[in-house]
Design a protein around this motif. Structure first.
Motif, PDB file in Angstrom:
ATOM      1  N   ALA A 187       0.294  -1.368  -0.473  1.00 27.09           N
ATOM      2  CA  ALA A 187       0.122   0.155   0.130  1.00 27.09           C
ATOM      3  C   ALA A 187       0.994   0.965  -0.059  1.00 27.09           C
ATOM      4  O   ALA A 187       0.471   2.547  -0.374  1.00 27.09           O
ATOM      5  CB  ALA A 187      -0.941   0.235   1.350  1.00 27.09           C
ATOM      6  N   PHE A 188       1.589   1.133   0.540  1.00 29.52           N
ATOM      7  CA  PHE A 188       2.036   2.699   0.464  1.00 29.52           C
ATOM      8  C   PHE A 188       4.294   2.180   0.065  1.00 29.52           C
ATOM      9  O   PHE A 188       4.591   1.173   0.979  1.00 29.52           O
ATOM     10  CB  PHE A 188       2.368   3.286   1.936  1.00 29.52           C
ATOM     11  N   ILE A 189       5.054   2.640  -0.889  1.00 30.11           N
ATOM     12  CA  ILE A 189       6.609   2.523  -0.811  1.00 30.11           C
ATOM     13  C   ILE A 189       6.647   4.266  -0.827  1.00 30.11           C
ATOM     14  O   ILE A 189       6.639   4.436  -1.095  1.00 30.11           O
ATOM     15  CB  ILE A 189       7.013   1.997  -1.731  1.00 30.11           C
ATOM     16  N   ASP A 190       7.955   4.438   0.141  1.00 30.82           N
ATOM     17  CA  ASP A 190       8.992   4.819   0.294  1.00 30.82           C
ATOM     18  C   ASP A 190      10.416   5.093  -0.080  1.00 30.82           C
ATOM     19  O   ASP A 190      11.035   3.768   0.510  1.00 30.82           O
ATOM     20  CB  ASP A 190       9.004   5.946   1.835  1.00 30.82           C
ATOM     21  N   HIS A 191      10.777   6.037  -1.143  1.00 29.70           N
ATOM     22  CA  HIS A 191      12.496   5.333  -1.156  1.00 29.70           C
ATOM     23  C   HIS A 191      12.988   6.425  -0.086  1.00 29.70           C
ATOM     24  O   HIS A 191      13.576   7.904  -0.670  1.00 29.70           O
ATOM     25  CB  HIS A 191      12.652   5.589  -2.827  1.00 29.70           C
ATOM     26  N   MET A 192      14.589   6.478   0.727  1.00 28.25           N
ATOM     27  CA  MET A 192      15.115   7.140   1.007  1.00 28.25           C
ATOM     28  C   MET A 192      16.402   6.700   0.864  1.00 28.25           C
ATOM     29  O   MET A 192      17.255   6.252   0.364  1.00 28.25           O
ATOM     30  CB  MET A 192      15.326   6.164   2.926  1.00 28.25           C
ATOM     31  N   GLY A 193      17.126   8.352   0.723  1.00 29.85           N
ATOM     32  CA  GLY A 193      17.905   8.187   0.191  1.00 29.85           C
ATOM     33  C   GLY A 193      18.457   8.887  -1.293  1.00 29.85           C
ATOM     34  O   GLY A 193      17.240   7.582  -1.958  1.00 29.85           O
ATOM     35  N   PRO A 194      19.730   8.107  -1.805  1.00 24.71           N
ATOM     36  CA  PRO A 194      20.712   8.331  -1.220  1.00 24.71           C
ATOM     37  C   PRO A 194      20.791   9.400  -0.345  1.00 24.71           C
ATOM     38  O   PRO A 194      21.013  10.553  -1.458  1.00 24.71           O
ATOM     39  CB  PRO A 194      22.136   7.692  -1.547  1.00 24.71           C
ATOM     40  N   THR A 195      21.750   9.238   1.222  1.00 22.51           N
ATOM     41  CA  THR A 195      21.601  10.692   1.604  1.00 22.51           C
ATOM     42  C   THR A 195      22.654  10.725   2.875  1.00 22.51           C
ATOM     43  O   THR A 195      23.072  10.070   3.552  1.00 22.51           O
ATOM     44  CB  THR A 195      20.198  11.544   2.049  1.00 22.51           C
ATOM     45  N   TYR A 207      -4.888   7.300   5.468  1.00 26.03           N
ATOM     46  CA  TYR A 207      -5.041   7.906   6.034  1.00 26.03           C
ATOM     47  C   TYR A 207      -3.602   8.642   7.101  1.00 26.03           C
ATOM     48  O   TYR A 207      -3.456   8.078   7.920  1.00 26.03           O
ATOM     49  CB  TYR A 207      -6.049   8.586   6.605  1.00 26.03           C
ATOM     50  N   TRP A 208      -2.865   9.341   6.427  1.00 22.66           N
ATOM     51  CA  TRP A 208      -1.545  10.015   6.780  1.00 22.66           C
ATOM     52  C   TRP A 208      -1.272   8.330   7.594  1.00 22.66           C
ATOM     53  O   TRP A 208      -0.630   7.722   6.522  1.00 22.66           O
ATOM     54  CB  TRP A 208      -1.616  10.210   8.762  1.00 22.66           C
ATOM     55  N   ASN A 209      -0.986   7.507   8.407  1.00 24.26           N
ATOM     56  CA  ASN A 209       0.274   6.061   8.770  1.00 24.26           C
ATOM     57  C   ASN A 209      -0.595   5.390   9.230  1.00 24.26           C
ATOM     58  O   ASN A 209      -0.358   4.500   9.811  1.00 24.26           O
ATOM     59  CB  ASN A 209       0.671   6.367  10.297  1.00 24.26           C
ATOM     60  N   PHE A 210      -2.433   5.674   9.245  1.00 23.33           N
ATOM     61  CA  PHE A 210      -3.417   4.362   9.244  1.00 23.33           C
ATOM     62  C   PHE A 210      -3.629   4.034   8.245  1.00 23.33           C
ATOM     63  O   PHE A 210      -3.822   4.569   6.686  1.00 23.33           O
ATOM     64  CB  PHE A 210      -5.059   5.170   9.670  1.00 23.33           C
ATOM     65  N   VAL A 211      -4.101   2.342   8.162  1.00 24.55           N
ATOM     66  CA  VAL A 211      -5.167   1.677   6.756  1.00 24.55           C
ATOM     67  C   VAL A 211      -6.042   1.094   7.130  1.00 24.55           C
ATOM     68  O   VAL A 211      -5.206   0.117   8.223  1.00 24.55           O
ATOM     69  CB  VAL A 211      -3.345   1.021   5.826  1.00 24.55           C
ATOM     70  N   SER A 212      -6.681   1.310   6.470  1.00 20.88           N
ATOM     71  CA  SER A 212      -8.061   0.713   7.062  1.00 20.88           C
ATOM     72  C   SER A 212      -9.242   0.334   5.989  1.00 20.88           C
ATOM     73  O   SER A 212      -8.858   0.779   4.954  1.00 20.88           O
ATOM     74  CB  SER A 212      -8.900   0.773   8.462  1.00 20.88           C
ATOM     75  N   SER A 213      -9.458  -1.249   5.781  1.00 26.15           N
ATOM     76  CA  SER A 213     -11.074  -1.209   4.720  1.00 26.15           C
ATOM     77  C   SER A 213     -11.473  -0.552   5.264  1.00 26.15           C
ATOM     78  O   SER A 213     -12.880  -0.677   4.921  1.00 26.15           O
ATOM     79  CB  SER A 213     -11.519  -2.461   5.011  1.00 26.15           C
ATOM     80  N   ARG A 214     -12.025   0.257   6.583  1.00 25.16           N
ATOM     81  CA  ARG A 214     -13.497   0.615   7.258  1.00 25.16           C
ATOM     82  C   ARG A 214     -12.988   2.688   7.413  1.00 25.16           C
ATOM     83  O   ARG A 214     -11.911   2.929   8.422  1.00 25.16           O
ATOM     84  CB  ARG A 214     -13.601   0.266   8.795  1.00 25.16           C
ATOM     85  N   LYS A 215     -13.460   3.430   6.894  1.00 24.24           N
ATOM     86  CA  LYS A 215     -13.377   5.107   6.866  1.00 24.24           C
ATOM     87  C   LYS A 215     -13.790   5.077   9.522  1.00 24.24           C
ATOM     88  O   LYS A 215     -13.106   5.605   9.177  1.00 24.24           O
ATOM     89  CB  LYS A 215     -14.431   5.438   6.116  1.00 24.24           C
TER      90      LYS A 215
END
Length: 295
Positions: free
Chosen positions: A36-44, A252-260
Motif C-alpha cells: 500500500a505504500f513505498i518510500d525510497h529513502m536517500g541515498p543521503t 490516512y496519514w499512518n493509518f490503513v484500514s478497510s473502514r473509514k
C-alpha cells in the motif's frame, strides 16, 4: 510487446526532517497486491550534526517493512522493542489494532558523518486480521533465502516465490524479491509470480520490449505471468506484489484500514494520546492539522 501497464515516477515527500522519494500510493494505482505504500529513502549523506529523528507515531491495519541498502536506524516501539536495523536485514512490524514507534539515528553515529539509503514499505493486512495484536520480527541478512539463477542473484526478502519462503511472517500471499545482475541478462520469472506485480529499478536499467527504463521508476505489470525483461550490467531491481484484497483500503496519514470509521477512531485516539507509549520516549508526532477534517 511490452508488459508494462503503468509507469510511476518517484515523487519528493517530506517526512519531518528528511526528504524521501514516494512511489506508492499513486492516484492511478493505490496498491499493488497488498503493498500500500513505498518510500525510497536517500541515498543521503548526513553530516555529523544531522540525524534522522522521526519521533513516536502510530500505525494501524498494516505491517511495515524496513530494508536498508546503507546506514543504520534505531527502531523503538510500544512493545518495548529496541533494535538497530542494518543493511540487508529486515524489520517487520505488524501494527494490527495499534502500535507506536520511533526511528532515529543510533547514538553511536550521531556525531559522525553517515549515509542513509533504503526502502520503507507498508503491507496492508487482510480484513479479518486488521485488529490483530501487534508484533515485531527482525530477520538478519543471512537468514533470507538467496541464490544464483540464470546469471543473476536473487534474494527473497518476504513472502513466497520459486518454491522458497522467507522467514518474515507475512499474513497474505505476496512476494518481495531483490534481483541483481553483474552482466547483461535476460530474466523470465513469470511462472514464479502471481496476482498483481510491479518492478522497482534501484540502479542500472532494464529493457522491456523496445523500451528502456532507468532508476526511480516503478513499472506496473499488465500480467505477472508475462514477467520477462532484460537487465543491463550492474543493475538491481525489486519485484513485489501478490494477491489483491477484495475490499478497498483507505490510507490516512499512518493509518490503513478497510473502514473509514476505524481511521476516524484512530485519529481520535492519537489526538487524545490513548495509543500505547514507546518506553523512554516523551516526544510524539502530532496529527497533521491539514488531515483533521478528513471524511
Amino acid at each position: 510487446m511490452s508488459n508494462v501497464q503503468l509507469i510511476i515516477e518517484e515523487r519528493s515527500a517530506d517526512i519531518g526532517n528528511f526528504m524521501v522519494g514516494r512511489l506508492l500510493p499513486f492516484r492511478e494505482k493505490r496498491t499493488v497486491g497488498p503493498f500500500a505504500f513505498i518510500d525510497h529513502m536517500g541515498p543521503t549523506c548526513l553530516k555529523d550534526y544531522q540525524n534522522l529523528d522521526v519521533a513516536p507515531h502510530p500505525h494501524i491495519g498494516l505491517s511495515t517493512l524496513t530494508y536498508l541498502f546503507e546506514g543504520s536506524i534505531m527502531h523503538r516501539d510500544s512493545l518495548g522493542t529496541e533494535v538497530e536495523i542494518q543493511p540487508g536485514a529486515v524489520n517487520w512490524m505488524t501494527a494490527g489494532k495499534g502500535i507506536v514507534h520511533s526511528e532515529r539515528t543510533p547514538e553511536r553515529l550521531r556525531t559522525s558523518d553517515k549515509m542513509l539509503h533504503g526502502l520503507q514499505i507498508w503491507v496492508a493486512l487482510p480484513k479479518e486480521l486488521e485488529e490483530m495484536e501487534p508484533n515485531f520480527t527482525h530477520v538478519e541478512k543471512d537468514d533470507l533465502p538467496h541464490w544464483e539463477q540464470d546469471g543473476v542473484s536473487i534474494k527473497l526478502i518476504a513472502g513466497e516465490a520459486f518454491g522458497r519462503k522467507s522467514p518474515v511472517p507475512v499474513y497474505s500471499p505476496l512476494y518481495f524479491l531483490e534481483i541483481k545482475s553483474t552482466s547483461a541478462q535476460k530474466v523470465k520469472i513469470g511462472e514464479d509470480l502471481f496476482g498483481e506485480s510491479a518492478l522497482y529499478i534501484l540502479e542500472g536499467s532494464i529493457t522491456d520490449g523496445n523500451n528502456v527504463f532507468e532508476p526511480k521508476q516503478i513499472l506496473i505489470a499488465k500480467d505477472s505471468k508475462l514477467c520477462e525483461f532484460e537487465m543491463a550490467e550492474n543493475t538491481t531491481v525489486y519485484i513485489f506484489g501478490g494477491e489483491a484484497f477484495p475490499e478497498e483500503r483507505f490510507i490516512y496519514w499512518n493509518f490503513v484500514s478497510s473502514r473509514k470509521e476505524r481511521i476516524e477512531q484512530a485519529k481520535s485516539d492519537w489526538e487524545n494520546q490513548t495509543f500505547p507509549k514507546v518506553p523512554g520516549e516523551t516526544e510524539f508526532v502530532p496529527l497533521p492539522p491539514a488531515l483533521k477534517n478528513f471524511k
